[in-house]
Design an enzyme around this catalytic site. Structure first.
Site: not given
Ligand code: OSB
Ligand code: MG
Length: 368
Positions: A135, A161, A163, A188, A213, A238, A262, A290
């Site tokens: 990430s 991924k 952000k 995400d 996400e 998420d 998670k 995570g």
């Protein structure tokens, strides 16, 4: 098993690089480590709540309060036959999934040690290694981002991924996609958009992303359901999935096609198993998210990710992506783009008590 003593360490772990998301920058990961003592053994868990209520309403402070003042009294004098009894015992407490999950994690570790079984075995793992993704936080500019992504790709990470947030989305994604045409890529947003951004988010459809996400607020299942109908890119949730019940509702509503699991966010390993079984039944792909965990939380994630329903690369990176010195040994290494599942009893990692104490800013002990 009977718990005789429970303890908490509040640790501040310096990150190797600042982690920037739509809700801010983190240079130090504040974490609450939990230990439970019973049957002559010690089990460890990690609470994934953060220093402030940004990702979830919980914080390390609320988790300490709920564990010490409400959860431990509910466990007092109880003979726990199996870790999966924890959710039932803690059911009188509404919400606070991360606090409950941390206690349950420590009890699973203790249970595994009592029975000389690894957590992966206990959960029904079908893999001895899991594919690692990474990430990547928001960077100061696109050329820095391309270097950071390039370095992770060179190390062998199987999925990147990015952000995102308004102002850092289409252009960075375009640049990464152009430089890495075949890279499995996702984004995400950590809830940085609103349904008014629909047309803008549609621009992401042309980059062949694995998923988008959590674009909207954690409370907005309906908005995600509408977005999921309008986008070609699969929506993954998420923050919105904070219980098995909520996972079921999200799937019923069509609010997501993929779930980031998670265990802390959903209330513990038992809850994560429930979501796993639901997803397998419905053919919904899962992956393990995570929370910048230390080696303790990471060991748990790796074991969970070895279950059959976890079919996409995870936000489980090598220890050196997060910490120079971790509180558990050995560090998790990237081997051919994978992380190996620990085989030792319980979590299968050794706690480095010297480091735990050195990184601690406070600790508490409770007699049961
Ligand atoms: O939204 O998935 C998230 C880290 C902290 C809090 C929330 C998230 C993340 C990450 C990093 O994306 C995942 C990891 O590598 O631990
Ligand atoms: Mg996320």
């Amino acid at each position: 098993m009977r718990l005789e003593q429970v303890g908490l360490y509040l640790v501040e772990m310096p990150l190797v690089a600042p982690f920037v998301t739509s809700f801010g920058e983190e240079r130090v990961r504040t974490a609450l480590l939990v230990w439970v003592r019973g049957e002559g053994l010690t089990g460890w868990g990690e609470c994934v709540a953060g220093s402030g209520p940004w990702f979830s309403p919980e914080t390390v402070g609320t988790a300490r309060h709920v564990i010490a003042d409400f959860a431990l009294p509910l466990l007092q004098g109880k003979d726990i036959a199996h870790p999966q009894e924890l959710p039932g015992l803690l059911r009188p407490i509404r919400g606070h999934p991360m606090a409950k999950a941390a206690l349950e994690a420590a009890v699973w570790d203790l249970w595994g040690k009592m029975h000389s079984q690894s957590l992966a075995q206990l959960l029904g793992a079908v893999r001895d290694r899991v594919p690692a993704g990474v990430s990547v936080g928001i960077q100061k500019d696109i050329s820095t981002l391309l270097n950071v992504v390039g370095s992770f790709v060179d190390q062998g990470y199987q999925r990147v991924k990015l952000k995102t947030k308004p102002g850092w989305d289409v252009e960075p994604v375009r640049a990464v996609r152009e430089k890495f045409p075949e890279l499995p890529l996702s984004v995400d947003a950590n809830a940085a958009y609103t349904p008014a951004d629909l047309a803008h988010l549609k621009e992401l459809d042309k980059f062949r992303l694995l998923m988008i996400e959590q674009p909207f607020h954690y409370d907005d299942l309906w908005g995600h359901a509408r977005l999921a109908r309008e986008l070609q890119t699969p929506v993954c949730l998420d923050e919105s999935i904070f219980s098995p019940q909520r996972a079921w509702e999200a799937l019923e509503l069509g609010a997501c096609r993929i779930i980031n699991v998670k265990q802390g966010r959903v209330g513990g390993l038992s809850a994560a198993l429930e979501i796993h079984n639901l997803a397998v039944e419905r053919g919904v792909p899962l992956w393990c998210g995570g929370m910048l965990e230390t080696g303790l939380g990471r060991a748990l994630n790796v074991a969970l990710a070895a279950l059959p329903g976890f079919v996409l690369p995870h936000d489980i990176s090598a220890t050196d992506r997060y910490y120079r010195e971790d509180v558990a040994h050995p560090p998790f290494k990237l081997e051919d783009g994978h992380i190996r599942v620990p085989q030792g009893p319980g979590l299968g990692v050794e706690v480095d008590l010297e480091r735990v104490v050195r990184f601690s800013v406070a600790c508490w002990t409770y007699r049961m």
